[in-house]
Design a protein around this motif. Structure first.
Motif, PDB file in Angstrom:
ATOM      1  N   PHE A   1       4.903  -3.420  -8.973  1.00 29.68           N
ATOM      2  CA  PHE A   1       5.512  -3.035 -10.248  1.00 29.68           C
ATOM      3  C   PHE A   1       6.516  -1.897 -10.106  1.00 29.68           C
ATOM      4  O   PHE A   1       7.279  -1.631 -11.023  1.00 29.68           O
ATOM      5  CB  PHE A   1       4.435  -2.671 -11.269  1.00 29.68           C
ATOM      6  CG  PHE A   1       3.642  -3.862 -11.728  1.00 29.68           C
ATOM      7  CD1 PHE A   1       4.211  -4.814 -12.552  1.00 29.68           C
ATOM      8  CD2 PHE A   1       2.330  -4.041 -11.320  1.00 29.68           C
ATOM      9  CE1 PHE A   1       3.491  -5.924 -12.986  1.00 29.68           C
ATOM     10  CE2 PHE A   1       1.595  -5.137 -11.740  1.00 29.68           C
ATOM     11  CZ  PHE A   1       2.179  -6.090 -12.564  1.00 29.68           C
ATOM     12  N   ALA A   2       6.519  -1.218  -8.985  1.00 29.81           N
ATOM     13  CA  ALA A   2       7.480  -0.157  -8.681  1.00 29.81           C
ATOM     14  C   ALA A   2       7.639   0.865  -9.817  1.00 29.81           C
ATOM     15  O   ALA A   2       8.742   1.094 -10.315  1.00 29.81           O
ATOM     16  CB  ALA A   2       8.841  -0.761  -8.317  1.00 29.81           C
ATOM     17  N   PRO A   3       6.552   1.505 -10.220  1.00 32.61           N
ATOM     18  CA  PRO A   3       6.646   2.469 -11.317  1.00 32.61           C
ATOM     19  C   PRO A   3       7.290   3.784 -10.870  1.00 32.61           C
ATOM     20  O   PRO A   3       7.189   4.178  -9.709  1.00 32.61           O
ATOM     21  CB  PRO A   3       5.183   2.700 -11.699  1.00 32.61           C
ATOM     22  CG  PRO A   3       4.440   2.490 -10.414  1.00 32.61           C
ATOM     23  CD  PRO A   3       5.186   1.391  -9.698  1.00 32.61           C
ATOM     24  N   CYS A   4       7.923   4.448 -11.818  1.00 36.34           N
ATOM     25  CA  CYS A   4       8.444   5.795 -11.562  1.00 36.34           C
ATOM     26  C   CYS A   4       7.323   6.823 -11.666  1.00 36.34           C
ATOM     27  O   CYS A   4       7.374   7.865 -11.021  1.00 36.34           O
ATOM     28  CB  CYS A   4       9.536   6.146 -12.574  1.00 36.34           C
ATOM     29  SG  CYS A   4      11.045   5.226 -12.319  1.00 36.34           S
ATOM     30  N   ARG A   5       6.317   6.511 -12.490  1.00 31.47           N
ATOM     31  CA  ARG A   5       5.203   7.446 -12.675  1.00 31.47           C
ATOM     32  C   ARG A   5       3.894   6.666 -12.723  1.00 31.47           C
ATOM     33  O   ARG A   5       3.805   5.620 -13.351  1.00 31.47           O
ATOM     34  CB  ARG A   5       5.393   8.224 -13.970  1.00 31.47           C
ATOM     35  CG  ARG A   5       4.349   9.313 -14.178  1.00 31.47           C
ATOM     36  CD  ARG A   5       4.740  10.270 -15.311  1.00 31.47           C
ATOM     37  NE  ARG A   5       4.732   9.667 -16.613  1.00 31.47           N
ATOM     38  CZ  ARG A   5       3.699   9.721 -17.461  1.00 31.47           C
ATOM     39  NH1 ARG A   5       2.595  10.361 -17.129  1.00 31.47           N
ATOM     40  NH2 ARG A   5       3.777   9.159 -18.647  1.00 31.47           N
ATOM     41  N   VAL A   6       2.882   7.212 -12.054  1.00 27.96           N
ATOM     42  CA  VAL A   6       1.561   6.585 -11.997  1.00 27.96           C
ATOM     43  C   VAL A   6       0.503   7.615 -12.373  1.00 27.96           C
ATOM     44  O   VAL A   6       0.529   8.738 -11.875  1.00 27.96           O
ATOM     45  CB  VAL A   6       1.250   6.065 -10.569  1.00 27.96           C
ATOM     46  CG1 VAL A   6      -0.150   5.486 -10.496  1.00 27.96           C
ATOM     47  CG2 VAL A   6       2.288   5.054 -10.114  1.00 27.96           C
ATOM     48  N   VAL A   7      -0.409   7.225 -13.246  1.00 30.10           N
ATOM     49  CA  VAL A   7      -1.597   8.022 -13.526  1.00 30.10           C
ATOM     50  C   VAL A   7      -2.751   7.167 -13.021  1.00 30.10           C
ATOM     51  O   VAL A   7      -2.969   6.064 -13.520  1.00 30.10           O
ATOM     52  CB  VAL A   7      -1.755   8.322 -15.031  1.00 30.10           C
ATOM     53  CG1 VAL A   7      -3.061   9.079 -15.281  1.00 30.10           C
ATOM     54  CG2 VAL A   7      -0.555   9.100 -15.545  1.00 30.10           C
ATOM     55  N   GLN A   8      -3.440   7.673 -12.011  1.00 29.23           N
ATOM     56  CA  GLN A   8      -4.474   6.881 -11.352  1.00 29.23           C
ATOM     57  C   GLN A   8      -5.773   7.660 -11.281  1.00 29.23           C
ATOM     58  O   GLN A   8      -5.770   8.862 -11.050  1.00 29.23           O
ATOM     59  CB  GLN A   8      -3.990   6.526  -9.943  1.00 29.23           C
ATOM     60  CG  GLN A   8      -4.809   5.486  -9.248  1.00 29.23           C
ATOM     61  CD  GLN A   8      -4.153   5.016  -7.955  1.00 29.23           C
ATOM     62  OE1 GLN A   8      -3.097   5.524  -7.546  1.00 29.23           O
ATOM     63  NE2 GLN A   8      -4.753   4.056  -7.309  1.00 29.23           N
ATOM     64  N   ARG A   9      -6.878   6.942 -11.479  1.00 25.54           N
ATOM     65  CA  ARG A   9      -8.200   7.569 -11.430  1.00 25.54           C
ATOM     66  C   ARG A   9      -9.136   6.713 -10.593  1.00 25.54           C
ATOM     67  O   ARG A   9      -9.011   5.494 -10.567  1.00 25.54           O
ATOM     68  CB  ARG A   9      -8.781   7.692 -12.836  1.00 25.54           C
ATOM     69  CG  ARG A   9      -7.975   8.582 -13.744  1.00 25.54           C
ATOM     70  CD  ARG A   9      -8.473   8.455 -15.194  1.00 25.54           C
ATOM     71  NE  ARG A   9      -7.599   9.139 -16.119  1.00 25.54           N
ATOM     72  CZ  ARG A   9      -6.555   8.593 -16.716  1.00 25.54           C
ATOM     73  NH1 ARG A   9      -6.233   7.349 -16.488  1.00 25.54           N
ATOM     74  NH2 ARG A   9      -5.812   9.291 -17.555  1.00 25.54           N
ATOM     75  N   GLU A  10     -10.066   7.376  -9.934  1.00 25.08           N
ATOM     76  CA  GLU A  10     -11.122   6.696  -9.190  1.00 25.08           C
ATOM     77  C   GLU A  10     -12.455   7.173  -9.736  1.00 25.08           C
ATOM     78  O   GLU A  10     -12.635   8.364  -9.963  1.00 25.08           O
ATOM     79  CB  GLU A  10     -11.075   7.051  -7.701  1.00 25.08           C
ATOM     80  CG  GLU A  10     -10.042   6.326  -6.925  1.00 25.08           C
ATOM     81  CD  GLU A  10     -10.245   6.453  -5.419  1.00 25.08           C
ATOM     82  OE1 GLU A  10     -11.303   6.954  -4.963  1.00 25.08           O
ATOM     83  OE2 GLU A  10      -9.331   6.063  -4.699  1.00 25.08           O
ATOM     84  N   LEU A  11     -13.366   6.245  -9.900  1.00 27.49           N
ATOM     85  CA  LEU A  11     -14.688   6.588 -10.388  1.00 27.49           C
ATOM     86  C   LEU A  11     -15.718   5.913  -9.490  1.00 27.49           C
ATOM     87  O   LEU A  11     -15.699   4.691  -9.326  1.00 27.49           O
ATOM     88  CB  LEU A  11     -14.853   6.096 -11.828  1.00 27.49           C
ATOM     89  CG  LEU A  11     -16.223   6.258 -12.474  1.00 27.49           C
ATOM     90  CD1 LEU A  11     -16.591   7.729 -12.596  1.00 27.49           C
ATOM     91  CD2 LEU A  11     -16.229   5.594 -13.836  1.00 27.49           C
TER      92      LEU A  11
END
Length: 136
Positions: free
Chosen positions: A108-118
């Motif tokens: 998807f080639a995003p400019c910004r990513v918010v990523q979480r791991e649980l």
């Protein structure tokens, strides 16, 4: 129930429009991304919003032997949400999940990513503070 849950929001995606508004492209991408690192797709459901002439995003879920992947696109704002969970009952699938998630993000080639791991199913002795248990 021990496993890894990866969640990501992708913003300002620079991919080709078809990755955001074409259900067939979304389905093909999700299946390829899951199969490559060794995850096992066992079922799937995908839905096209809008019409063939005026697509308005897509959503999809791949049921994995290891658990699931869910993806939803918003082409009007060039955004995507990802939800990938793998259980680690008979083997540790965490590396495969991270690889699949990274490949989807790159697609998807995003400019910004918010990523979480649980970490899911962590024993109480190691679990983060918060509510644990059943009904009160």
């Amino acid at each position: 129930m021990h496993g890894l849950h990866l969640i990501a929001e992708l913003y300002d995606c620079r991919c080709e429009a078809r990755f955001l508004d074409d259900v067939a492209t979304l389905q093909e991408t999700c299946l390829a991304v899951c199969s490559t690192p060794g995850l096992t797709p066992v079922a799937q459901a995908f839905h096209q919003f809008g019409s063939a002439r005026e697509p308005a995003g897509a959503t999809g879920a791949v049921i994995l032997a290891e658990s699931h992947l869910a993806v939803h696109t918003w082409p009007e704002v060039r955004a995507v949400t990802l939800d990938l969970y793998v259980c680690n009952f008979s083997q540790d699938n965490s590396a495969a999940a991270r690889l699949a998630c990274d490949r989807l993000i790159r697609a998807f080639a995003p400019c910004r990513v918010v990523q979480r791991e649980l970490a899911r199913g962590v024993p109480d002795a190691v679990a983060a503070p918060g509510r644990v248990g059943g009904s009160e």
